[in-house]
Enzyme design. Structure first.
Site, PDB file in Angstrom:
ATOM      1  N   VAL A 113     -90.802 -84.375  16.169  1.00 28.73           N
ATOM      2  CA  VAL A 113     -91.590 -83.172  15.889  1.00 28.73           C
ATOM      3  C   VAL A 113     -91.152 -82.462  14.611  1.00 28.73           C
ATOM      4  CG1 VAL A 113     -92.250 -82.760  18.286  1.00 28.73           C
ATOM      5  CG2 VAL A 113     -90.114 -81.786  17.402  1.00 28.73           C
ATOM      6  N   LYS A 131     -74.547 -82.775  13.600  1.00 30.74           N
ATOM      7  CA  LYS A 131     -75.371 -83.621  14.463  1.00 30.74           C
ATOM      8  C   LYS A 131     -74.419 -84.266  15.468  1.00 30.74           C
ATOM      9  CE  LYS A 131     -79.247 -86.131  15.279  1.00 30.74           C
ATOM     10  NZ  LYS A 131     -80.599 -85.602  15.529  1.00 30.74           N
ATOM     11  N   THR A 189     -78.655 -91.331  16.952  1.00 32.86           N
ATOM     12  CA  THR A 189     -79.038 -92.611  17.557  1.00 32.86           C
ATOM     13  C   THR A 189     -80.087 -93.303  16.704  1.00 32.86           C
ATOM     14  OG1 THR A 189     -80.809 -91.665  18.922  1.00 32.86           O
ATOM     15  CG2 THR A 189     -78.591 -91.696  19.869  1.00 32.86           C
ATOM     16  N   ASP A 238     -79.942 -88.728   9.921  1.00 34.24           N
ATOM     17  CA  ASP A 238     -80.601 -87.436   9.769  1.00 34.24           C
ATOM     18  C   ASP A 238     -79.845 -86.508   8.814  1.00 34.24           C
ATOM     19  OD1 ASP A 238     -82.543 -88.257  11.529  1.00 34.24           O
ATOM     20  OD2 ASP A 238     -81.692 -87.222  13.258  1.00 34.24           O
ATOM     21  N   GLY A 267     -93.292 -78.000  13.169  1.00 31.92           N
ATOM     22  CA  GLY A 267     -92.571 -78.827  12.219  1.00 31.92           C
ATOM     23  C   GLY A 267     -93.409 -79.691  11.307  1.00 31.92           C
ATOM     24  N   ALA A 317     -97.260 -80.758   6.834  1.00 30.63           N
ATOM     25  CA  ALA A 317     -96.987 -82.191   6.929  1.00 30.63           C
ATOM     26  C   ALA A 317     -96.625 -82.748   5.561  1.00 30.63           C
ATOM     27  CB  ALA A 317     -98.212 -82.914   7.491  1.00 30.63           C
TER      28      ALA A 317
END
Length: 233
Positions: free
Chosen positions: A13, A37, A41, A50, A171, A202
C-alpha cells in the site's frame, strides 16, 4: 523515546514510500532522522531492500537500520522458520530502538505488512513495539474499494492496544481518481476517527530525490485537507 511506527492496512500500500516521505519532511526541518526496519522479507542477502529505497528517496543523511532479513516474501516469523534462520526477538528490537533513538531526533519504524503481522519469536507484532516505545502510529492505506474497512480495522487494533494513531496517509493516489477514491477523502476520517494527513500520488516512489521532496511538500505538507504530517505526531 521519539519513535513513530509506520504501518499499513496490508502489504503493497506504499508504507516504504510514506516512510521516506516522513523522513524527508523531518530532515528538511533539520531533525536527525533514523529509519528502522525490524524485519525485511522477500530480499536475498546483498540485494537492495526497503531501506535502500528510503535513502534513495529521502537522501543520504537518513540513517537506516535493518535488524533481520529473510529471503521469502512471507510474514517474518514464517519466513524465518522456512529459511531456518533465527527469529527476531522482541527484546532485541526494543534494545535496538532505544540505542538508535538516543542518537536521533526522530526514529521511524516501518513494519511488515499489516499491524498484526507477526514479526518474530512468540508472535510479537508492531503493536507490541509501539506500546513498548510509547510510539504513535501512522497508518498507510490504499485507495481502492475495501480501504475503509481495512483502515477502520487497523485503527481499531491500535486503539484497543492504546497506541495513538496520528492519522492516515493514502500511499498511492491515482492520477485520475474515480468516485470511490474521491469519496475516501471525506469517508476515511469519518470511519476511523483520525485525520487524513494527506495523499501521495501514484508513481512517487519512482522519482528522484529532488522531485520526490517537491512531491512530498505538495501532497502532504501542502494538502488543504490536513496540517503538515509532523504537526500531528
Amino acid at each position: 523515546m521519539s519513535v513513530v511506527c509506520v504501518t499499513g492496512t496490508s502489504t503493497g500500500v506504499g508504507k516504504t514510500v510514506v516512510t521516506a516521505a516522513l523522513a524527508t519532511i523531518a530532515d528538511a526541518a533539520g531533525m536527525r532522522v533514523a529509519v528502522c526496519k525490524p524485519a525485511q522479507t522477500g530480499v536475498a542477502d546483498g540485494e537492495p531492500g526497503d531501506l535502500d529505497e528510503v535513502r534513495r528517496l529521502a537522501g543520504p543523511r537518513i540513517a537506516v537500520f535493518e535488524l533481520a532479513r529473510y529471503p521469502e516474501p512471507l510474514a517474518p516469523d514464517t519466513a524465518a522458520r522456512r529459511a531456518d534462520l533465527p527469529l527476531l526477538r522482541f527484546d532485541e528490537v526494543v534494545a535496538a530502538l532505544e540505542e538508535i533513538d538516543a542518537r536521533h531526533d526522530l526514529t521511524l519504524v516501518e513494519g511488515a505488512g499489516g499491524v498484526l503481522v507477526r514479526l518474530g519469536e512468540d508472535g510479537f507484532t508492531l503493536v507490541d513495539v509501539a506500546v513498548s516505545a510509547a510510539a504513535p502510529a501512522v497508518v498507510v492505506a490504499g485507495a481502492a474499494l475495501g480501504t475503509l474497512n481495512h483502515t477502520a480495522l487497523t485503527v481499531a487494533a491500535l486503539r484497543a492496544a492504546r497506541v495513538p494513531c496520528a492519522g492516515t496517509v493514502i500511499g498511492s493516489w491515482p492520477q485520475d481518481p474515480g468516485l470511490a477514491e474521491q469519496c475516501k477523502l471525506e469517508d476515511l476520517p469519518d470511519v476511523t476517527g483520525v485525520p487524513l494527513l494527506g495523499v501521495l500520488t501514484a508513481g512517487s516512489g519512482g522519482l528522484g530525490a529532488a522531485e520526490f521532496s517537491a512531491r512530498v511538500r505538495q501532497c502532504l505538507e501542502g494538502a488543504p485537507e490536513s496540517l503538515p504530517v509532523l504537526a500531528r505526531i
